[in-house]
Design an enzyme around this catalytic site. Structure first.
Site, PDB file in Angstrom:
ATOM      1  CE  LYS A 153     -49.682  10.689 -39.495  1.00 15.35           C
ATOM      2  NZ  LYS A 153     -49.279   9.344 -39.945  1.00 15.35           N
ATOM      3  CD  GLU A 228     -58.698  10.728 -25.717  1.00  9.70           C
ATOM      4  OE1 GLU A 228     -58.176  10.169 -24.728  1.00  9.70           O
ATOM      5  OE2 GLU A 228     -59.776  11.342 -25.650  1.00  9.70           O
ATOM      6  CB  CYS A 262     -53.980   3.958 -24.611  1.00 11.14           C
ATOM      7  SG  CYS A 262     -55.654   3.863 -25.199  1.00 11.14           S
ATOM      8  CD  GLU A 355     -48.449   3.694 -23.176  1.00 14.46           C
ATOM      9  OE1 GLU A 355     -47.839   4.542 -23.849  1.00 14.46           O
ATOM     10  OE2 GLU A 355     -49.684   3.568 -23.192  1.00 14.46           O
TER      11      GLU A 355
HETATM   12  P1  TAP Z   1     -47.080   7.855 -31.936  1.00 11.18           P
HETATM   13  O1  TAP Z   1     -45.718   7.505 -32.349  1.00 11.18           O
HETATM   14  O2  TAP Z   1     -47.281   9.002 -31.051  1.00 11.18           O
HETATM   15  O3  TAP Z   1     -47.903   8.029 -33.286  1.00 11.18           O
HETATM   16  C1  TAP Z   1     -49.263   8.337 -33.325  1.00 11.18           C
HETATM   17  C2  TAP Z   1     -49.572   9.079 -34.619  1.00 11.18           C
HETATM   18  O4  TAP Z   1     -48.867  10.304 -34.630  1.00 11.18           O
HETATM   19  C3  TAP Z   1     -49.136   8.333 -35.872  1.00 11.18           C
HETATM   20  O5  TAP Z   1     -50.053   8.586 -36.900  1.00 11.18           O
HETATM   21  C4  TAP Z   1     -47.796   8.991 -36.176  1.00 11.18           C
HETATM   22  O6  TAP Z   1     -47.445   8.897 -37.539  1.00 11.18           O
HETATM   23  C5  TAP Z   1     -48.094  10.424 -35.797  1.00 11.18           C
HETATM   24  N1  TAP Z   1     -46.901  11.227 -35.513  1.00 11.18           N
HETATM   25  C6  TAP Z   1     -45.651  10.805 -35.198  1.00 11.18           C
HETATM   26  N2  TAP Z   1     -44.820  11.860 -35.046  1.00 11.18           N
HETATM   27  C7  TAP Z   1     -45.557  12.979 -35.268  1.00 11.18           C
HETATM   28  C8  TAP Z   1     -45.285  14.374 -35.256  1.00 11.18           C
HETATM   29  N3  TAP Z   1     -44.056  14.846 -34.974  1.00 11.18           N
HETATM   30  N4  TAP Z   1     -46.282  15.239 -35.527  1.00 11.18           N
HETATM   31  C9  TAP Z   1     -47.521  14.798 -35.779  1.00 11.18           C
HETATM   32  N5  TAP Z   1     -47.859  13.477 -35.833  1.00 11.18           N
HETATM   33  C10 TAP Z   1     -46.889  12.585 -35.562  1.00 11.18           C
HETATM   34  O7  TAP Z   1     -47.800   6.688 -31.181  1.00 11.18           O
HETATM   35  P2  TAP Z   1     -47.874   5.178 -31.614  1.00 11.18           P
HETATM   36  O8  TAP Z   1     -46.631   4.500 -31.225  1.00 11.18           O
HETATM   37  O9  TAP Z   1     -48.328   5.064 -33.014  1.00 11.18           O
HETATM   38  O10 TAP Z   1     -49.100   4.691 -30.722  1.00 11.18           O
HETATM   39  C11 TAP Z   1     -48.912   4.254 -29.450  1.00 11.18           C
HETATM   40  C12 TAP Z   1     -49.280   5.288 -28.410  1.00 11.18           C
HETATM   41  O11 TAP Z   1     -50.611   5.705 -28.586  1.00 11.18           O
HETATM   42  C13 TAP Z   1     -49.217   4.752 -27.011  1.00 11.18           C
HETATM   43  O12 TAP Z   1     -48.570   5.643 -26.156  1.00 11.18           O
HETATM   44  C14 TAP Z   1     -50.667   4.625 -26.595  1.00 11.18           C
HETATM   45  O13 TAP Z   1     -50.898   4.693 -25.228  1.00 11.18           O
HETATM   46  C15 TAP Z   1     -51.287   5.727 -27.339  1.00 11.18           C
HETATM   47  N6  TAP Z   1     -52.706   5.475 -27.521  1.00 11.18           N
HETATM   48  C16 TAP Z   1     -53.568   6.237 -26.813  1.00 11.18           C
HETATM   49  C17 TAP Z   1     -54.913   6.005 -26.943  1.00 11.18           C
HETATM   50  C18 TAP Z   1     -55.847   6.837 -26.142  1.00 11.18           C
HETATM   51  S1  TAP Z   1     -57.349   6.852 -26.648  1.00 11.18           S
HETATM   52  N7  TAP Z   1     -55.463   7.519 -25.114  1.00 11.18           N
HETATM   53  C19 TAP Z   1     -55.394   5.031 -27.808  1.00 11.18           C
HETATM   54  C20 TAP Z   1     -54.488   4.281 -28.506  1.00 11.18           C
HETATM   55  C21 TAP Z   1     -53.136   4.542 -28.368  1.00 11.18           C
HETATM   56  P3  TAP Z   1     -46.477   7.744 -38.123  1.00 11.18           P
HETATM   57  O14 TAP Z   1     -46.535   6.622 -37.172  1.00 11.18           O
HETATM   58  O15 TAP Z   1     -47.093   7.456 -39.434  1.00 11.18           O
HETATM   59  O16 TAP Z   1     -45.128   8.335 -38.258  1.00 11.18           O
END
Ligand code: TAP
Length: 453
Positions: A153, A228, A262, A355
């Site tokens: 997904k 992660e 991240c 963050e």
């Molecule tokens: P999230 O909002 O957490 O979204 C990540 C993924 O989870 C998206 O595909 C999102 O789908 C999905 N998601 C959202 N709500 C969900 C739920 N209730 N149940 C299951 N899946 C759900 O994060 P983001 O804003 O996209 O990404 C930024 C974050 O990722 C930052 O905190 C960053 O630090 C972290 N990050 C961590 C790493 C590692 S390796 N540690 C690498 C990159 C990023 P939709 O967006 O399609 O709704």
């Protein structure tokens, strides 16, 4: 229902694709479940060949995929090429794994004891928008190599390269049903993967907040999870460091991918006696960061992912914020935000604690080694970090004392295909990449064979 995919540099819709819901997830899980017995039974060497073919097919399409990723995620084209290159490298690396999933033989009484590493079954992969295809590949490589089938997904904001990958994989000879992509909202499709009884494991990259919900949901079925999550990594610069090198490298360690990383070193801890000199050099380096059109080869930083995210980032820089340096950013459409340096900042200020996930960095003073360790570790996160010093013993003491999953000395790198990556504390659970990732896509089975006598 469709997803209107927006290009962050122009704020225009660049594509419309079907939006998946819970029914599509169920159908994808059913396809993956049906494909599992045959995929796990493919001879290890043949599974390797298929993964290598997949890597080759992606490499052939590298430029198209890089342009698509650059436009959809708003990242500089050079970075996007690097990421798609890493996707290729990741599949090649794990293509070597099927024939190396070794077990143990353990001396026991009355028979022979041996271990096997069995695939889990159907694995749900949930990935974010900041590094869309490459983070998917970090999960897909070990998952497929170990004989699992997957439902991927992507984030709704950046689904395009994942949709392409599904097509490429089929053309490359991955059997139907082994890799299934469902593009739809996390609260529906992601949630369904967490709840679905036929999904054996969820591997998630995203925010710590959503990660907590996934861990709670997975607990109901004792489902395996890899998380992660976020970070607030420290870039620790001692007075005895090569200050020119540390200051020159600091901007892109936090403004790379517009800070939506991240591993962003978003807290620069500088030893007090070197503070003025360091900030002067950092300011000069920040002025040189080229922010602009992601498809321009000279661009180093693109826009933020969305207007809403830009508002969140801006909330960390109120009118009275201690801004000591600010780069430039284009006017007009697109979700632009200039590289911004805040100094001096207290380690407990909101900008130093949360963050930001944008191009805003805090510079924080420390007195000595003990203070540096205390400040670096005074966070709920523990993903990445750096130490800059010419004192080798001090560098090693710091490397052991800082509570992070990955750390670099006199460098700001975090990720390599062949080395483990993941977080301490609330930055996550489990490791991706390197040999360690395979542990998270297999179960160890112990078999005792009584031989009599
Ligand atoms: P999230 O909002 O957490 O979204 C990540 C993924 O989870 C998206 O595909 C999102 O789908 C999905 N998601 C959202 N709500 C969900 C739920 N209730 N149940 C299951 N899946 C759900 O994060 P983001 O804003 O996209 O990404 C930024 C974050 O990722 C930052 O905190 C960053 O630090 C972290 N990050 C961590 C790493 C590692 S390796 N540690 C690498 C990159 C990023 P939709 O967006 O399609 O709704």
């Amino acid at each position: 229902m469709t997803i209107a995919v927006v290009e962050p540099a122009t704020a225009e819709v660049m594509a419309e694709i079907p939006r998946a819901g819970a029914e599509e997830v169920d159908a994808a899980v059913a396809r993956a479940r049906a494909a599992f017995p045959a995929w796990r039974a493919v001879d290890p060497a043949d599974r390797s060949v298929i993964l290598r073919r997949l890597a080759d097919a992606i490499e052939t399409r590298l430029e198209d995929l890089a342009v698509l990723e650059a436009r959809n995620a708003g990242k500089p084209i050079g970075d996007a090429r690097g990421e798609i290159g890493m996707v290729v490298e990741t599949f090649r690396y794990y293509a070597g794994a099927p024939e190396r999933l070794l077990g143990d033989t353990i001396p026991v009484a009355g028979g022979i004891d041996m271990t096997f590493r069995e695939p889990l079954g159907v694995v749900g992969l949930i990935v974010p928008w900041n590094f869309p295809l490459v983070i998917a590949a970090w999960k897909l490589g070990p998952a497929l190599a170990a004989g699992n089938t997957v439902v991927l997904k992507p984030a709704e904001l950046t689904p395009l390269t994942a949709v392409e990958l599904e097509r490429i994989a089929l053309e490359a000879g991955l059997p139907e049903g082994v890799l299934n992509v469902v593009a739809g909202p996390g609260s529906v499709c992601g949630q369904r993967l967490v709840e679905h009884p036929d999904v054996a494991k969820v591997a998630f990259t995203g925010s710590t907040e959503v990660g907590r919900g996934i861990a709670r949901g997975a607990a109901d079925q004792i489902k395996r999870v890899t998380l992660e999550l976020g970070g607030k990594s420290a870039n620790v610069v001692f007075a005895d460091a090569d200050l020119d090198a540390a200051a020159a490298a600091a901007p892109m360690s936090v403004f790379g991918n517009a800070g939506q990383d991240c591993c962003a070193r978003s807290r620069i801890l500088v030893q007090r006696e070197a503070m003025d000199e360091f900030v002067e050099r950092l300011t000069a380096a920040v002025a040189g960061v080229r922010v602009g059109d992601p498809l321009d080869e000279a661009t180093q930083m693109g826009p933020l992912i969305s207007a809403a995210h830009r508002e969140d980032v801006a909330s960390f820089v109120p009118e009275d914020a201690p801004v000591v340096a600010r780069g430039s950013a284009p006017d007009g459409p697109g979700f632009w935000y200039p590289p911004t340096v805040l100094a001096p900042v207290d380690n407990h200020d909101r900008a130093a604690v949360e963050e930001i996930f944008g191009p805003v960095v805090c510079v924080i003073a420390f007195t000595d080694e003990a203070d540096a360790v205390a400040k670096a570790n005074d966070t709920i996160y523990g993903l990445s970090g750096s130490v800059w010093t010419r004192d080798g013993a001090k560098a090693l003491r710091m490397a052991r004392a800082v509570e992070t999953g990955v750390l670099s000395v006199n460098s700001n790198t975090s990720v390599r295909v062949s080395t483990p990556f993941g977080g301490f504390k609330q930055s996550g659970v489990g490791r991706e990449l390197g040999p360690h990732a395979l542990d998270h896509y297999t179960e160890v089975k112990n078999v005792y064979f009584a031989t009599g006598g």
